[in-house]
Design an enzyme around this catalytic site. Structure first.
Site, PDB file in Angstrom:
ATOM      1  N   CYS A   2       0.870  -1.163   0.000  1.00 34.72           N
ATOM      2  CA  CYS A   2       0.000   0.000   0.000  1.00 34.72           C
ATOM      3  C   CYS A   2       0.909   1.216   0.000  1.00 34.72           C
ATOM      4  CB  CYS A   2      -0.846   0.050   1.267  1.00 34.72           C
ATOM      5  SG  CYS A   2      -2.014  -1.314   1.380  1.00 34.72           S
ATOM      6  N   ASN A 103       0.583   0.476   5.913  1.00 34.09           N
ATOM      7  CA  ASN A 103       1.214  -0.358   4.892  1.00 34.09           C
ATOM      8  C   ASN A 103       1.961  -1.476   5.606  1.00 34.09           C
ATOM      9  OD1 ASN A 103       4.141   0.096   2.746  1.00 34.09           O
ATOM     10  ND2 ASN A 103       2.550  -1.428   2.641  1.00 34.09           N
ATOM     11  N   GLY A 104       1.614  -2.716   5.262  1.00 29.84           N
ATOM     12  CA  GLY A 104       2.285  -3.861   5.884  1.00 29.84           C
ATOM     13  C   GLY A 104       1.284  -4.932   6.256  1.00 29.84           C
TER      14      GLY A 104
END
Ligand code: AMP
Length: 459
Positions: A2, A103-104
């Site tokens: 992302c 993100n992740g």
């Protein structure tokens, strides 16, 4: 994968975040969203599809007045691709209104979710990000201790930006799996997944947010920066430099472009002895490795494929049938470049084998005399649990087949993978050569405990 961005202390926060998101679009095309605050009540807008679908003048200027904003582009790795799971997530809790972008992949998400469900928590989304919001809502204390204590429960990969009123909070997990950088534009701070988004806004890249760091920014000032935890070693995803990040982004104080040129040089060194008329990239991710290869080997660099830019990135599609179709529509060989030639073709990586197989077939039909295929990374043999959508082992062609078998399947004259030691050398900062990377997709060594299987959805 992302892309995330946040801007504070700026009357144009919504415009800057949306422009920044356009420059992070390569990190996800499935959904886009923005949250703004600082003037009126916090507001969030989200859409499925590209950033350009979401942001028109009406939304940016009339509906989103405010001085601080965060935004997100999404590529599903851990849950359903739907508007419900599109970010930012905005909540109202004891601490007021707040929103978060992530993100992740939080690897202990299922276990934490079960525990919270037992305690009576209610979940609106199927995304791992929601967990963090629960912990924040349940914590007491000042902002920094609330965030730090909540993060301590999470395992895995998370680069996160939290927006609360006029305050931006940037967080990077202690292994530093995913990138997160700090920048400045006038009197405002920006936090973003990649420096390219900051530079596109005519901002200045200041530094990376360090693994384990929490940074709290307000009114154009860094109010606090501290560590919620530390890991023995940094484990930044090496695949960011291979494929995901944009070539003009800075990582480890050099551009991704430079790292990719080096990957190409090392490949050329590994393939010394192979003669060819031209070396050509699979656009766009093989571009700089092929250029580096050409400069090192003196084999002419040619663009042998025309890319249709109106078809999205082939891999960033949630299903195999969509992926097949987009590969077919996306890349077409140029006959006068490849016909009758002995060619070296460079792509960044092979995952399922869909792209390379189809490209090799079409190159042969176009009259290529000999094809040497090379990848600017080693074979991907293990799935990623930290936010990249490399599928489970059974779908990874290199997890189940030797290089010789893959060569036969692809029908090429030679097949080369960049060696891991060379990849690490290419990606390492110029001043330090040690391994600061998570290479688990190439060597199966996961820096932290990983779940037994990759969860795609919550049942
Ligand atoms: P495949 O066709 O499954 O072998 O996928 C390989 C192609 O997808 C390569 O051309 C890469 O540029 C791209 N790719 C590799 N890994 C990923 C990933 N994790 N996410 C998105 N795209 C990827």
């Amino acid at each position: 994968m992302c892309g995330i961005i946040g801007v504070e202390n700026n009357e144009n926060a919504a415009v800057l975040v949306s422009a920044g998101l356009l420059n992070l679009q390569h990190r996800g095309e499935e959904s886009a969203g923005i949250t703004i605050s600082g003037k009126e009540k916090m507001k969030t807008f989200k859409t499925m599809g590209l950033v350009s679908t979401l942001f028109n003048e009406d939304i940016l200027i009339n509906k989103l007045p405010g001085t601080a904003a965060i935004g997100h582009v999404r590529y599903t790795t851990s849950s359903k691709s739907s508007l419900l799971n599109a970010q930012p997530f905005q909540i109202s809790c004891i601490h007021g209104n707040l929103a978060v972008v992530h993100n992740g992949n939080i690897t202990n998400f299922h276990q934490l979710r079960k525990e919270l469900l037992k305690k009576g928590s209610i979940f609106n989304h199927t995304s791992d990000t929601e967990i963090l919001l629960h912990y924040i809502a349940m914590s007491k204390g000042n902002l920094s201790s609330i965030v730090a204590n909540s993060l301590k429960k999470l395992e895995g990969a998370f680069s996160i930006i939290i927006l609360k009123d006029k305050t931006l909070i940037g967080v990077r997990d202690k292994n530093g799996y995913r990138p997160l950088v700090l920048g400045k534009i006038g009197n405002s701070y920006i936090i973003a997944s990649e420096s390219c988004a900051i530079e596109a806004l005519s901002g200045k890249y200041v530094r990376d947010i360090a693994p384990g760091e929490i940074i709290i920014i307000e009114n154009g000032q860094i109010r606090k920066s501290f560590f919620y935890g530390k890991s023995k070693k940094q484990n930044t995803c090496i695949f960011e430099q291979v494929y995901f990040s944009r070539p003009d982004s800075v990582m480890f104080s050099k551009t991704v472009r430079k790292a990719r040129l080096k990957m190409g040089e090392y490949l050329a060194e590994q393939m010394r002895g192979i003669k060819a008329d031209i070396v050509m990239p699979v656009p766009n991710s093989g571009y700089f490795a092929a250029l580096g290869f050409s400069r090192y080997s003196n084999i002419i660099f040619e663009n042998g494929f025309i890319r249709n830019y109106y078809v999205g990135r082939s891999f960033i599609k949630p299903s195999q049938s969509l992926r097949d179709l987009t590969v077919k529509l996306k890349l077409l060989p140029i006959k006068e470049v490849v016909s009758g030639k002995e060619i070296i073709v460079i792509d960044d990586s092979i995952v399922r084998g869909t792209t390379s197989k189809r490209l090799i077939d079409v190159l042969k039909r176009t009259g290529a005399k000999k094809i040497h295929f090379a990848f600017s990374c080693p074979p991907i043999i293990s799935p990623c649990y930290y936010g990249i959508d490399t599928p489970s082992k059974e779908h990874l062609i290199a997890a189940n087949n030797s290089t010789e078998r893959i060569k036969k399947y692809l029908g090429v004259d030679s097949l080369t993978f960049l060696r891991l030691d060379n990849l690490i050398k290419a990606c390492a900062p110029e001043s330090r050569k040690e391994n600061l990377f998570c290479c688990s997709c190439f060597n199966g060594k996961y820096p932290t405990k990983v779940p037994k299987k990759i969860y795609k959805e919550i049942v």
